[in-house]
Design a protein around this motif. Structure first.
Motif, short mmCIF file in Angstrom:
data_model
loop_
_atom_site.label_atom_id
_atom_site.label_comp_id
_atom_site.label_asym_id
_atom_site.label_seq_id
_atom_site.Cartn_x
_atom_site.Cartn_y
_atom_site.Cartn_z
N CYS A 1 0.85 -1.19 0.00
CA CYS A 1 0.00 0.00 0.00
C CYS A 1 0.89 1.24 0.00
O CYS A 1 1.61 1.48 0.98
CB CYS A 1 -0.91 -0.01 1.22
N CYS B 1 0.01 4.18 2.86
CA CYS B 1 0.51 4.18 4.24
C CYS B 1 1.89 3.54 4.33
O CYS B 1 2.42 3.37 5.42
CB CYS B 1 -0.47 3.44 5.15
N CYS C 1 -5.32 3.25 8.08
CA CYS C 1 -5.46 3.18 6.62
C CYS C 1 -6.53 2.14 6.26
O CYS C 1 -6.71 1.15 6.97
CB CYS C 1 -4.13 2.81 6.00
N CYS D 1 -6.43 -0.10 4.11
CA CYS D 1 -5.84 -1.43 3.86
C CYS D 1 -5.73 -2.21 5.18
O CYS D 1 -5.93 -3.41 5.22
CB CYS D 1 -4.48 -1.32 3.18
ZN ZN Z 1 -2.49 1.36 3.61
#
Ligand code: ZN
Ligand code: ATP
Ligand code: MG
Length: 335
Positions: free
Chosen positions: A102, A105, A116, A118
């Motif tokens: 990701c 982040c 985040c 994710c």
């Molecule tokens: Zn993330």
């Protein structure tokens, strides 16, 4: 959210972030080994920035400017040479950066102390895994199909006035509320009863999926496995931390689903575990969903009075009626 879920996800994130960083380091080192000039340039640029810092302290205004410009020009040239070498081997500086899953982040799970998306998604995935549920992708409220339930009422056949369709509609609505109100102490627990293939496990999965989406912790287990595990645990001499945690979870998760009650081989050790689960969870106001082929009267016969009385007082009995969906599916597959 279960702390074990959070800890696991946090650990996974740390690992994947460190892996991305060390992969990037290794990659850079390999490229530098094959192209030693790159390391030299980097070293030279580092030296220049030390020099320029020194120059700022000691020189007078004019010579400082001259010196500064000289150094800047050197860095500029070195940078260009560096990029040239990279482009000759077909890469760019960005290839030296860690490849995070990701980018938002950088696999820390947080952006300025806000979680985040994710990380949140991974918490949900992990909660699903730890709940023991594997069918949730296919069996949830959005895949619930009313088509399997007849709209024709037939008291003789189904034993109730309502049609199976009306009946399941009411149970489904009750289930949806149940999944949303797990924390509400005035809500009762659910007992799904009915013969085979009427969608009890399916609806239990719907509830689990919905609860997990709300950030609740859920464990699904069939009665035979659950009670066997608990009795094994009780008689085990050396218990590991993981085993202890797993055992504690049965009492602490927001929702415990016990499927296929009545299919286990019963004995007094299992009775007492079942009683222990019901009693402890009811006291703590933690919700339970039990599914069984047994009719309430048969539960009374199978289990002790103290267990049965829990069912009567603290559970809403949902009676599933209709035609065996497994058979309907088979027939449809043939035609
Ligand atoms: Zn993330
Ligand atoms: N509402 C529904 N929409 C779509 N498919 C369903 C629905 N209810 C049940 N099914 C499907 O029908 C089959 C039987 O359902 P399920 O396993 O939930 O029955 P059950 O009542 O738990 O039976 P048993 O008592 O044997 O455990 C499964 O394949 C399930 O996916
Ligand atoms: Mg079932």
């Amino acid at each position: 959210m279960q702390t074990s879920v959070y800890r696991k996800v946090e650990r996974d994130f740390n690992l994947k972030r460190q892996r991305a960083q060390s992969d990037a380091k290794t990659y850079k080192k390999n490229i530098y080994d094959e192209n030693p000039r790159l390391a030299e340039i980097e070293e030279e640029i580092n030296l220049i920035s030390v020099k320029s810092a020194k120059a700022r302290i000691f020189s007078d205004e004019l010579s400082r400017q001259v010196e500064q410009e000289k150094l800047e020009l050197q860095v500029y040239k070195l940078d260009k040479e560096y990029d040239k070498i990279l482009s000759n081997i077909g890469i760019s500086r960005r290839d030296f950066e860690p490849k995070y899953e990701c980018e938002k982040c950088k696999d820390t799970g947080y952006i300025e102390s806000k979680m985040c998306s994710c990380f949140n998604q991974e918490l949900i995935n992990e909660a699903f895994k730890q709940s023991n549920l594997n069918k949730i992708k296919d069996e949830n409220f959005s895949t619930f199909d009313y088509g399997y339930y007849s709209t024709v009422s037939d008291k003789e056949k189904y034993g109730i006035e309502k049609s199976p369709f009306e009946n399941i509609d009411a149970i489904k609505n009750l289930s949806l509320n149940f999944a949303h109100d797990l924390d509400d102490p005035s809500q009762k627990n659910l007992l799904f009863t009915g013969s085979t293939g009427l969608g009890k496990t399916f609806l239990a999965n719907c509830i689990a999926a919905e609860a997990i989406k709300q950030g609740k912790s859920v464990i699904y287990q069939t009665a035979p496995i659950l009670l066997d595990k608990m009795v094994d645990y009780k008689f085990k001499f050396n218990k590991t931390d993981d085993e202890r945690e797993e055992y504690e979870k049965i009492f602490n998760v927001d929702l415990l689903i016990i499927d296929d009650l009545g299919t286990e081989a019963t004995n007094s050790a299992k009775f007492s575990e079942l009683f222990n689960i019901l009693n402890t969870r009811l006291l703590k106001n933690k919700k339970i969903l039990i599914s069984t082929n047994l009719k309430p009267q048969e539960i009374k016969k199978e289990y002790e009075e103290r267990i049965f009385s829990r069912f009567v007082g603290d559970f809403i009995v949902c009676r599933f009626v209709g035609d065996d969906i497994r058979l309907i599916k088979k027939k449809m597959a043939r035609t």
